[in-house]
Design a protein around this motif. Structure first.
Motif, PDB file in Angstrom:
ATOM      1  N   LYS A  83       0.834  -1.201   0.000  1.00 19.48           N
ATOM      2  CA  LYS A  83       0.000   0.000   0.000  1.00 19.48           C
ATOM      3  C   LYS A  83       0.867   1.248   0.000  1.00 19.48           C
ATOM      4  N   LEU A  84       1.936   1.147   0.781  1.00 16.79           N
ATOM      5  CA  LEU A  84       2.863   2.275   0.853  1.00 16.79           C
ATOM      6  C   LEU A  84       3.488   2.534  -0.521  1.00 16.79           C
ATOM      7  N   LYS A  85       3.881   1.400  -1.114  1.00 16.50           N
ATOM      8  CA  LYS A  85       4.483   1.503  -2.447  1.00 16.50           C
ATOM      9  C   LYS A  85       3.503   2.155  -3.413  1.00 16.50           C
ATOM     10  N   PHE A  86       2.277   1.649  -3.355  1.00 19.78           N
ATOM     11  CA  PHE A  86       1.255   2.181  -4.237  1.00 19.78           C
ATOM     12  C   PHE A  86       1.078   3.673  -4.000  1.00 19.78           C
ATOM     13  N   LYS A  87       1.060   3.990  -2.705  1.00 24.53           N
ATOM     14  CA  LYS A  87       0.888   5.382  -2.314  1.00 24.53           C
ATOM     15  C   LYS A  87       2.019   6.246  -2.886  1.00 24.53           C
ATOM     16  N   THR A  88       3.228   5.699  -2.729  1.00 22.70           N
ATOM     17  CA  THR A  88       4.396   6.435  -3.224  1.00 22.70           C
ATOM     18  C   THR A  88       4.290   6.644  -4.734  1.00 22.70           C
ATOM     19  N   ILE A  89       3.976   5.538  -5.385  1.00 27.55           N
ATOM     20  CA  ILE A  89       3.876   5.624  -6.851  1.00 27.55           C
ATOM     21  C   ILE A  89       2.765   6.591  -7.240  1.00 27.55           C
ATOM     22  N   PHE A  90       1.655   6.426  -6.552  1.00 25.84           N
ATOM     23  CA  PHE A  90       0.492   7.264  -6.821  1.00 25.84           C
ATOM     24  C   PHE A  90       0.829   8.743  -6.668  1.00 25.84           C
ATOM     25  N   ASP A  91       1.523   9.016  -5.563  1.00 23.01           N
ATOM     26  CA  ASP A  91       1.840  10.416  -5.287  1.00 23.01           C
ATOM     27  C   ASP A  91       2.924  10.964  -6.200  1.00 23.01           C
ATOM     28  N   SER A  92       3.899  10.103  -6.480  1.00 27.62           N
ATOM     29  CA  SER A  92       5.053  10.642  -7.213  1.00 27.62           C
ATOM     30  C   SER A  92       4.895  10.510  -8.726  1.00 27.62           C
ATOM     31  N   SER A  93       3.837   9.835  -9.162  1.00 24.03           N
ATOM     32  CA  SER A  93       3.667   9.644 -10.609  1.00 24.03           C
ATOM     33  C   SER A  93       3.609  10.988 -11.328  1.00 24.03           C
ATOM     34  N   ARG A  94       4.278  11.053 -12.426  1.00 23.56           N
ATOM     35  CA  ARG A  94       4.243  12.287 -13.210  1.00 23.56           C
ATOM     36  C   ARG A  94       2.972  12.346 -14.037  1.00 23.56           C
ATOM     37  N   ASP A  95       2.383  11.159 -14.227  1.00 24.51           N
ATOM     38  CA  ASP A  95       1.080  11.146 -14.875  1.00 24.51           C
ATOM     39  C   ASP A  95       0.042  11.473 -13.816  1.00 24.51           C
ATOM     40  N   ALA A  96      -0.969  12.171 -14.261  1.00 21.99           N
ATOM     41  CA  ALA A  96      -2.032  12.488 -13.323  1.00 21.99           C
ATOM     42  C   ALA A  96      -2.882  11.236 -13.149  1.00 21.99           C
TER      43      ALA A  96
END
Lengths: 129, 624
Positions: free
Chosen positions: B122-135
Motif C-alpha cells: 500500500k505504501l508503495k502504491f501510495k508512493t507511486i500514486f503520489d510521485s507519478s508524473r502522470d495524473a
C-alpha cells in the motif's frame, strides 16, 4: 608610221566581224582568232601590238592565255584587253591580276573600247619600265 | 482488512496491551482464589483468555508471555496442592497452553506478515500514486472525482487536491471535444465503456482551471475500491507530443511532396532523355563513357558492345561543334553534330556530349546548294547568252549609227538611236538582274577598303555631269573635307551613287541636283537631292521594292530596270549603313545613305569576319 596591229580573239563570229570592221575603219590592222591555240599561234607569228581577248574562248581559257603571254619575255609588251559577256566573273582588278592591261564588259560601248585601245597603244614606253 | 485498521494499529495495540494486563491480573487473581479454595479444574480455562489475546496481538512476545503465564499457573498449582494427579493434570494443561499459544502465535505471525506486506504494498502504491508524473485520479461515473495525486492537481492547475475534488469532469473539459461531441456526453460514454470492458484508452481534450486547453491520453481502468466499482483515470498531457507529431506530420508531408516532385522530375528527366532524338552521352574526365541515352546508343552502336564503361572515341572540345559519322536508326550511315559542355555526373565534373543527327539537314543543304548553284549557273549562262547577241546587235547598230559604213539620213539615225538606247537598257537590265540575284543569294562579294567618299563622288560627277548638262540641270557638290576614315567597297558605292544620280536626272525636269557629304555621330552621310517631281505619299513605301518603277506625271519614264534602288539598299545594308529618302511631291526628293565610321580595329574585325564568312561558305561548300 606602220599601222598598229590588233588581234581580236572571240568565238563569236558576229562580234568578231563587227568589232574588226570598226577598228579597221579607225585605221588598225586587224588579226582574228576564234580559239586559244589559234590566238597563241598568231601572237607568236604576227606579234600584234594589242590583243582584245575574250574570256571564254575554246581550247584555252582567256585568263590562262593572258598569263601565258604576259609571262613570256618575248611577248610581254603586247597589250591585252580582256573582255567578256560573263561580267559577273570578271572585273578590272581581276583582269589586271591575270596580267591584262585593261578590261571591258560586253556589250561594250564602242567609244569606251576605242578610247581604251588608243590609250594603251599610246603609252608602251611607260609600261615597259 | 482496511487501510484504516493499519493506520490505527498503534492506537489499538496500546488498548490491547492494557486490556491484556488487566485480563492477566484478573485471571491470576481468580485462579489464585480458586486454587486457594481448592478448585483447580474449572478456572484454569480462564488462562486461555490472556494467552489467546497476547498471542494473537503480540506474536513472539505473546508466546513468551504465554509460556511464562503457563509456568506461573503451574507454580500456583504446585503452591496450592501436593496432589500428584492434579499436578499431572496441570502439567498437561501447561503443555496444552504452550501448544495452543504456539499455534496461535504461528497463525498470528503469518497474519501479521501478510498484513505487513499489504501495508508495504500500500505504501508503495501510495508512493507511486503520489510521485507519478502522470495524473492519476479516481472517479465514479456518478460522483466524479474523489481522489487525485499531486500530478493531477498540477496538470489541471488546481491550488490543491481539495479544489480538484470539487471539480467535475465537465469542469475540466471544454464544452466540445474535437470531434464535435459534447464533452459531458462523450465523457459518460467513455466511462461506460471502461466500466463494461474493464479499461478504455482514448484521447481527450482537457481544460485547466485557468481555461487553457490541452490534449491528453486518458486510460480509464475499472477497479474495486472499498467494495464498490470505481474508475482509475490516468491522464497524460500529450500537447507537446501532438505538437511534435504535427510538426513531424508536416515534415513527412513536405518530404512526401518533395519525394513526389523528385520522382516526377526524375521520371520526366528520364522520359525526356530517353525520348530525345538527340544523342546524349556523359563522359567523365578520364574519357570513360558514364551514361548514354537510346539515341546515342543507336548513333554510336558498335556491334552489341555497350558504350558505358568504354572510352569515348571522339575528341572532346568544349565550345566547338564537330561533325562525326554515325549510324542512323535505319542502319544507314549519317552525320551528327557533336557539342560538348561541362557538366556534373554523380557530383564529379564530367562532359555532357550532345549528338544531333544532321544528315537530313545536310541533305537539304546540299539540295539548296545544288539548286543555288544551278540557279546561279543558269543566270550566268542566260546572261552570257543574252549579252553575246546584244554585243553584236549593239555594235551593228553603232557601226551604222556612227556612219562608219556610210552616211544615213536623219530619220534613219533617229530610229537607230531608239534601237541603241533600248539595247543599252537591256544590257543594264541584265546586269541589274544578275547583281540583284547575287546580292539576294549572298553571293555578292565585297572588297572593303579605305576609300575617300569625296573622291568617288567627284569621279561619279565627272561621269554623270555630261548627261545632267544634257538634261539642262546644274549639279552642285557640297563636300565636307574633314570626313573621318571609312571602309567600303569602292565599286559598290560608286554603283549606288550612279544609281541615285541617274534617278535624280531622270526625274528632274528643271533645277539642280546637289550631292552633299557630312558626318553624323558615328557615320558619314551622303545625300543626293533634286528639284524633281518628288514622290507621292502612296508610293513612298514601294520605292525600295524590286521592279518598282514609278510614273512621273502619269507618264512612265523609260530606261530603268526597277532594280536600282533595291540593289542600292542591299549594298548599303551590307555595309551596315542606312538608306532612306525624304520627298515632297512636286518639289523634289532627297536620298540619303550613311556608312559607318570605323576605327582600324573595326576594319580588322570586318576583314576577319569577312574572311570567316568566306571560310564558312567554303566549309558549307565542302559539306555539300
Amino acid at each position: 608610221m606602220n599601222k598598229k596591229r590588233i588581234l581580236i580573239v572571240d568565238d563569236e563570229p558576229d562580234v568578231l566581224m563587227l568589232t574588226s570592221l570598226r577598228l579597221e575603219k579607225l585605221g588598225y590592222e586587224i588579226l582574228t582568232a576564234t580559239n586559244g591555240e589559234e590566238a597563241l599561234a598568231v601572237i607568236q607569228k604576227e606579234r600584234p601590238d594589242l590583243v582584245l581577248l575574250d574570256l571564254i574562248i575554246p581550247v584555252t581559257y582567256g585568263t590562262e592565255l593572258c598569263r601565258r603571254v604576259k609571262n613570256d619575255e618575248k611577248y610581254r609588251e603586247t597589250s591585252i584587253i580582256l573582255y567578256t559577256a560573263h561580267g559577273e566573273f570578271m572585273n578590272e582588278q581581276k583582269a589586271k591580276r591575270c596580267g591584262a592591261d585593261d578590261y571591258i564588259a560586253k556589250p561594250f560601248d564602242s567609244d569606251e573600247l576605242t578610247k581604251k585601245i588608243e590609250r594603251l597603244l599610246a603609252e608602251p614606253a611607260v609600261r615597259n619600265e | 482488512m482496511g487501510a484504516k485498521n493499519t493506520i490505527e494499529k498503534n492506537k489499538s495495540n496500546r488498548w490491547t496491551f492494557i486490556g491484556l494486563a488487566i485480563t492477566t491480573i484478573a485471571v491470576l487473581t481468580i485462579s489464585a482464589y480458586c486454587f486457594y479454595s481448592g478448585r483447580f479444574i474449572v478456572h484454569q480455562n480462564l488462562f486461555y483468555i490472556p494467552i489467546v489475546i497476547s498471542c494473537m496481538f503480540f506474536p513472539r512476545k505473546g508466546f513468551i508471555f504465554s509460556v511464562i503465564l503457563s509456568l506461573v499457573y503451574f507454580l500456583l498449582v504446585l503452591y496450592f496442592t501436593k496432589d500428584p494427579a492434579i499436578i499431572l493434570q496441570a502439567l498437561i494443561r501447561v503443555f496444552v497452553f504452550v501448544i495452543i499459544a504456539g499455534i496461535i502465535t504461528f497463525l498470528s505471525k503469518k497474519h501479521t506478515r501478510i498484513e505487513e506486506e499489504l501495508r508495504e504494498s500500500k505504501l508503495k502504491f501510495k508512493t507511486i500514486f503520489d510521485s507519478s508524473r502522470d495524473a492519476v485520479m479516481l472517479l465514479t461515473p456518478e460522483k466524479g472525482f474523489f481522489e487525485g495525486n499531486p500530478a493531477t492537481v498540477e496538470i489541471f492547475g488546481c491550488r490543491d487536491k481539495s479544489e480538484f475534488i470539487r471539480m467535475s469532469p465537465a469542469d475540466l473539459s471544454p464544452e466540445h471535444q474535437p470531434d464535435g461531441k459534447l464533452s459531458t456526453v462523450k465523457a459518460q460514454e467513455m466511462m461506460t465503456i471502461a466500466m463494461e470492458k474493464g479499461s478504455h484508452f482514448f484521447e481527450w481534450t482537457h481544460k485547466r482551471v485557468n481555461g487553457e486547453e490541452f490534449f491528453a491520453d486518458v486510460q480509464l481502468t475499472r477497479m474495486k475500491w472499498q467494495n464498490r466499482m470505481v474508475l482509475q483515470a490516468t491522464v497524460r498531457d500529450i500537447t507537446e507530443r501532438i505538437k511534435s507529431k504535427k510538426a513531424m506530420m508536416n515534415l513527412l508531408e513536405d518530404l512526401q511532396d518533395a519525394k513526389v516532385f523528385l520522382e516526377s522530375s526524375i521520371s520526366s528527366f528520364h522520359n525526356i532523355v530517353a525520348k530525345s532524338i538527340d544523342g546524349i552521352v556523359i563522359v567523365d574526365k578520364t574519357g570513360i563513357v558514364q551514361f548514354t541515352n537510346p539515341a546515342a546508343e543507336t548513333f554510336l552502336s558498335q556491334r552489341k558492345k555497350k558504350l558505358i564503361g568504354q572510352s569515348f572515341r571522339f575528341p572532346i572540345k568544349t565550345g566547338q561543334t564537330i561533325e562525326i559519322d554515325i549510324i542512323r536508326d535505319n542502319k544507314e550511315p549519317g552525320v551528327a553534330e557533336m557539342q560538348v559542355v561541362e557538366t556534373k555526373w554523380t557530383n564529379q565534373p564530367a562532359w555532357l556530349t550532345l549528338l544531333r543527327d544532321i544528315t537530313e539537314r545536310k541533305r537539304a543543304e546540299e539540295k539548296i546548294k545544288e539548286a543555288m548553284k544551278t540557279k546561279s549557273e543558269f543566270t550566268s549562262v542566260v546572261s552570257h547568252e543574252l549579252r553575246t547577241p546584244l554585243t553584236a546587235i549593239k555594235e551593228g547598230i553603232a557601226l551604222v549609227f556612227d556612219e562608219v559604213v556610210g552616211k544615213i539620213n536623219d530619220e534613219q539615225k533617229q530610229l537607230l538611236g531608239i534601237a541603241k538606247k533600248n539595247v543599252d537598257r537591256l544590257a543594264r537590265l541584265i546586269n541589274d538582274v544578275l547583281d540583284f540575284q547575287k546580292l539576294d543569294s549572298g553571293m555578292m562579294k565585297f572588297n572593303f577598303g579605305f576609300n575617300n567618299i569625296n573622291e568617288i563622288i567627284k569621279d561619279v560627277y565627272r561621269t554623270m555631269a555630261p548627261s545632267a548638262k544634257k538634261a539642262g540641270l546644274d549639279v552642285l557638290l557640297e563636300l565636307d573635307d574633314g570626313l573621318p576614315q571609312c571602309s567600303f567597297d569602292n565599286d559598290k558605292i560608286t554603283q549606288v551613287l550612279i544609281n541615285l544620280f541617274a534617278n535624280a536626272i531622270k526625274f528632274t525636269k528643271t533645277g539642280n541636283i546637289t550631292i552633299k557629304t557630312g558626318r553624323s555621330s558615328d557615320s558619314i552621310r551622303v545625300s543626293v537631292s533634286d528639284t524633281g517631281c518628288g514622290i507621292k505619299k502612296e508610293d513612298m513605301s514601294k520605292i525600295f521594292n524590286r521592279f518598282e518603277q514609278l510614273c512621273s506625271g502619269g507618264e512612265r519614264k523609260t530606261g530603268g530596270t526597277g532594280l536600282g534602288l533595291a540593289i542600292s539598299r542591299e549594298i548599303i545594308e551590307q555595309h551596315n549603313g542606312k538608306i532612306w529618302f525624304e520627298s515632297t511631291f512636286g518639289k523634289g526628293s532627297i536620298f540619303t545613305f550613311t556608312l559607318p565610321v570605323c576605327d582600324t580595329e573595326d576594319i580588322l574585325r570586318k576583314y576577319i569576319n569577312n574572311g570567316t564568312k568566306k571560310t564558312s561558305k567554303n566549309k558549307l561548300g565542302d559539306k555539300k
